[in-house]
Structure formats: C-alpha cells, structure tokens
Design a protein around this motif. Structure first.
Motif, PDB file in Angstrom:
ATOM      1  N   ALA A 153      34.766 -60.303 -55.018  1.00 21.85           N
ATOM      2  CA  ALA A 153      34.630 -58.892 -55.392  1.00 21.85           C
ATOM      3  C   ALA A 153      35.836 -58.082 -54.924  1.00 21.85           C
ATOM      4  CB  ALA A 153      33.340 -58.309 -54.813  1.00 21.85           C
ATOM      5  N   CYS A 154      36.291 -58.314 -53.696  1.00 23.69           N
ATOM      6  CA  CYS A 154      37.476 -57.613 -53.179  1.00 23.69           C
ATOM      7  C   CYS A 154      38.710 -57.962 -53.988  1.00 23.69           C
ATOM      8  CB  CYS A 154      37.702 -57.966 -51.710  1.00 23.69           C
ATOM      9  SG  CYS A 154      36.468 -57.271 -50.609  1.00 23.69           S
ATOM     10  N   ASP A 205      29.176 -62.531 -46.747  1.00 19.66           N
ATOM     11  CA  ASP A 205      28.520 -63.065 -47.937  1.00 19.66           C
ATOM     12  C   ASP A 205      29.557 -63.688 -48.869  1.00 19.66           C
ATOM     13  OD1 ASP A 205      26.158 -62.135 -46.953  1.00 19.66           O
ATOM     14  OD2 ASP A 205      25.890 -60.542 -48.426  1.00 19.66           O
ATOM     15  N   ALA A 206      29.167 -64.740 -49.566  1.00 22.71           N
ATOM     16  CA  ALA A 206      30.088 -65.481 -50.436  1.00 22.71           C
ATOM     17  C   ALA A 206      30.653 -64.631 -51.571  1.00 22.71           C
ATOM     18  CB  ALA A 206      29.385 -66.709 -51.010  1.00 22.71           C
TER      19      ALA A 206
END
Length: 87
Positions: A73-74, A67-68
C-alpha cells in the motif's frame, strides 16, 4: 565515487525495497534512545490527535505497520505520488 551525485536507473524483474535501520549507528535514521525506538518504531497502537486547537483529544489508533498489506500500500501511494529520487 563516494561524493558523486551521478545516478543510474536499473530495471529489475522483482521489486526492490530499501529499508532503514534506526538500531544501526551508521544509519541516518539511528535512534540511540531505546525508549524512543519503542515509541516511534515498534508501537503498533497509539493515538492520533483530532479536533480544533483548544479542544484536541487523543483517539486510539491501530497503526498496523507490521501487517502484510502495508508495504504494498505504501509503495502504491509513493508510486502514484511520483515522488522524486533523493540521495
């Protein structure tokens, strides 16, 4: 400079991501077994194991690594964790 431990820090106008390639035999993350590549790298769904030691059970899980929103997020979490640089 092949065995050097010297580092340089550069500021870029854009984000830079270093990706690892488990299909490339020259990469430290290389995995020769295609079955393992399918299981550990390409599966987008699987199970997480929950519960106490004697009564664990697998719970279906959607990993969503393609997912984009996952990469930003990481990177946000790594940035917030103040992870040190490693060679």
């Amino acid at each position: 400079m092949k065995n050097s431990t010297a580092r340089e820090i550069y500021d870029f106008d854009q984000d830079l991501y270093i990706l690892f390639n488990p299909w490339n035999a020259d990469d430290q993350t290389y995995m020769e077994d295609c079955t393992l590549l399918q299981e550990y790298v390409l599966n987008d769904v699987g199970k997480v194991w929950v519960g106490p030691i004697k009564t664990t059970r697998g719970k279906p899980w959607f990993f969503g690594q393609f997912d984009a929103v996952v990469l930003p997020a990481c990177m946000f979490m790594l940035d917030r964790a103040n992870m040190p640089f490693h060679q």
